[in-house]
Design a protein around this motif. Structure first.
Motif, mmCIF file in Angstrom:
data_model
loop_
_atom_site.group_PDB
_atom_site.id
_atom_site.type_symbol
_atom_site.label_atom_id
_atom_site.label_comp_id
_atom_site.label_asym_id
_atom_site.label_seq_id
_atom_site.Cartn_x
_atom_site.Cartn_y
_atom_site.Cartn_z
ATOM 1 N N GLU A 157 0.824 -1.211 0.000
ATOM 2 C CA GLU A 157 0.000 0.000 0.000
ATOM 3 C C GLU A 157 0.859 1.262 0.000
ATOM 4 O O GLU A 157 1.893 1.322 0.653
ATOM 5 N N VAL A 158 0.414 2.241 -0.778
ATOM 6 C CA VAL A 158 0.993 3.579 -0.727
ATOM 7 C C VAL A 158 -0.177 4.554 -0.616
ATOM 8 O O VAL A 158 -1.335 4.135 -0.680
ATOM 9 N N ILE A 160 -2.040 7.806 -2.271
ATOM 10 C CA ILE A 160 -2.150 8.671 -3.445
ATOM 11 C C ILE A 160 -3.528 9.319 -3.409
ATOM 12 O O ILE A 160 -4.508 8.667 -3.012
ATOM 13 N N ARG A 164 -5.243 5.428 0.893
ATOM 14 C CA ARG A 164 -4.376 4.250 0.773
ATOM 15 C C ARG A 164 -4.813 3.430 -0.434
ATOM 16 O O ARG A 164 -5.996 3.128 -0.582
ATOM 17 N N GLU A 165 -3.859 3.076 -1.266
ATOM 18 C CA GLU A 165 -4.154 2.265 -2.457
ATOM 19 C C GLU A 165 -3.037 1.247 -2.637
ATOM 20 O O GLU A 165 -1.900 1.472 -2.216
ATOM 21 N N VAL A 167 -0.189 -0.558 -4.775
ATOM 22 C CA VAL A 167 0.736 0.009 -5.763
ATOM 23 C C VAL A 167 0.161 -0.121 -7.171
ATOM 24 O O VAL A 167 0.214 0.814 -7.965
ATOM 25 N N ALA A 170 -2.285 2.538 -7.576
ATOM 26 C CA ALA A 170 -1.606 3.844 -7.568
ATOM 27 C C ALA A 170 -0.998 4.133 -8.938
ATOM 28 O O ALA A 170 -1.024 5.274 -9.412
ATOM 29 N N TYR A 174 -1.883 7.451 -11.046
ATOM 30 C CA TYR A 174 -0.759 8.312 -11.427
ATOM 31 C C TYR A 174 -0.667 8.446 -12.947
ATOM 32 O O TYR A 174 -0.544 9.559 -13.469
ATOM 33 N N ARG A 191 -0.584 13.437 -9.951
ATOM 34 C CA ARG A 191 -0.736 12.880 -8.604
ATOM 35 C C ARG A 191 0.384 11.881 -8.352
ATOM 36 O O ARG A 191 0.466 10.856 -9.028
ATOM 37 N N TYR A 193 2.498 9.331 -5.551
ATOM 38 C CA TYR A 193 2.236 8.582 -4.323
ATOM 39 C C TYR A 193 3.167 9.082 -3.205
ATOM 40 O O TYR A 193 4.226 9.638 -3.462
ATOM 41 N N THR A 194 2.754 8.858 -1.974
ATOM 42 C CA THR A 194 3.651 9.048 -0.831
ATOM 43 C C THR A 194 3.546 7.797 0.033
ATOM 44 O O THR A 194 2.724 6.916 -0.240
ATOM 45 N N ASN A 195 4.348 7.739 1.069
ATOM 46 C CA ASN A 195 4.307 6.550 1.929
ATOM 47 C C ASN A 195 3.478 6.748 3.165
ATOM 48 O O ASN A 195 3.253 5.826 3.931
#
Length: 197
Positions: A157-158, A160, A164-165, A167, A170, A174, A191, A193-195
């Motif tokens: 999961e990351v 975005i 939470r989505e 990868v 995401a 993106y 957009r 992703y972040t952690n």
């Protein structure tokens, strides 16, 4: 067809985000080189004219995998990185095609022998997910079990769009945002992703 201006602008955003993600991993690992990458971020020019991406990559890989590490050496770390990157690349190729775009025509990558120039461009910030995983794996061997660990990154999961989505999802969000940015000529639509939320 996208203008060179918007392609350059989007590429600048992608490079910035890739180096930012690299800096975050170095901070996580307590590496002082994070400060140097922060400096590179402040020096990025349009289209990454001064190749901060290349400078950052060298500093980053040596900080993560050791002073003598090179991306060309034959070893388990590179085998794992290459395997992991190919998984991410295939996620991107699938998204590009399903959105009706050509994988060959990149924003920055422009190798006539690379049928996946566009995916090679777009995936850059996602490489760090693989780097982090490979760093943690302690690769005495690189066999089926290790490969499965890398395949499983798609189910990590990351965050975005503040949610939470997985990868794999995401990557979809993106890619769509990149195509919107290119079509609308507006990089604010991208957009990343972040952690963390």
């Amino acid at each position: 067809i996208w203008s060179d201006d918007i392609k350059g602008a989007v590429w600048t955003e992608i490079v910035f985000e890739k180096i930012r993600q690299q800096k975050c991993l170095l901070q996580e690992l307590g590496k002082n080189e994070a400060m140097l990458l922060q400096e590179y971020l402040s020096e990025i020019e349009y289209g990454d004219a001064t190749n901060r991406e290349g400078h950052a990559a060298k500093v980053y890989f040596n900080a993560v995998f050791g002073k003598n590490f090179t991306r060309t050496a034959e070893n388990n770390i590179n085998a794992a990185l290459n395997y992991g990157y190919s998984i991410i690349l295939s996620l991107f190729n699938r998204e590009i095609v399903s959105n009706g775009y050509l994988t060959q025509l990149g924003l920055f990558h422009d190798n006539m022998f690379n049928p996946f120039n566009l995916a090679s461009d777009l995936m850059e910030p996602f490489r760090i997910l693989i780097d982090r995983k490979v760093y943690r794996m302690k690769l005495d061997v690189f066999e089926h079990e290790q490969k499965m660990e890398l395949v499983n990154i798609c189910n990590q999961e990351v965050v975005i769009n503040k949610k939470r989505e997985l990868v794999s999802q995401a990557v979809k969000i993106y890619c769509r945002s990149i195509f919107d940015a290119l079509e609308e000529q507006d990089v604010s639509l991208i957009r990343f992703y972040t952690n963390e939320l």
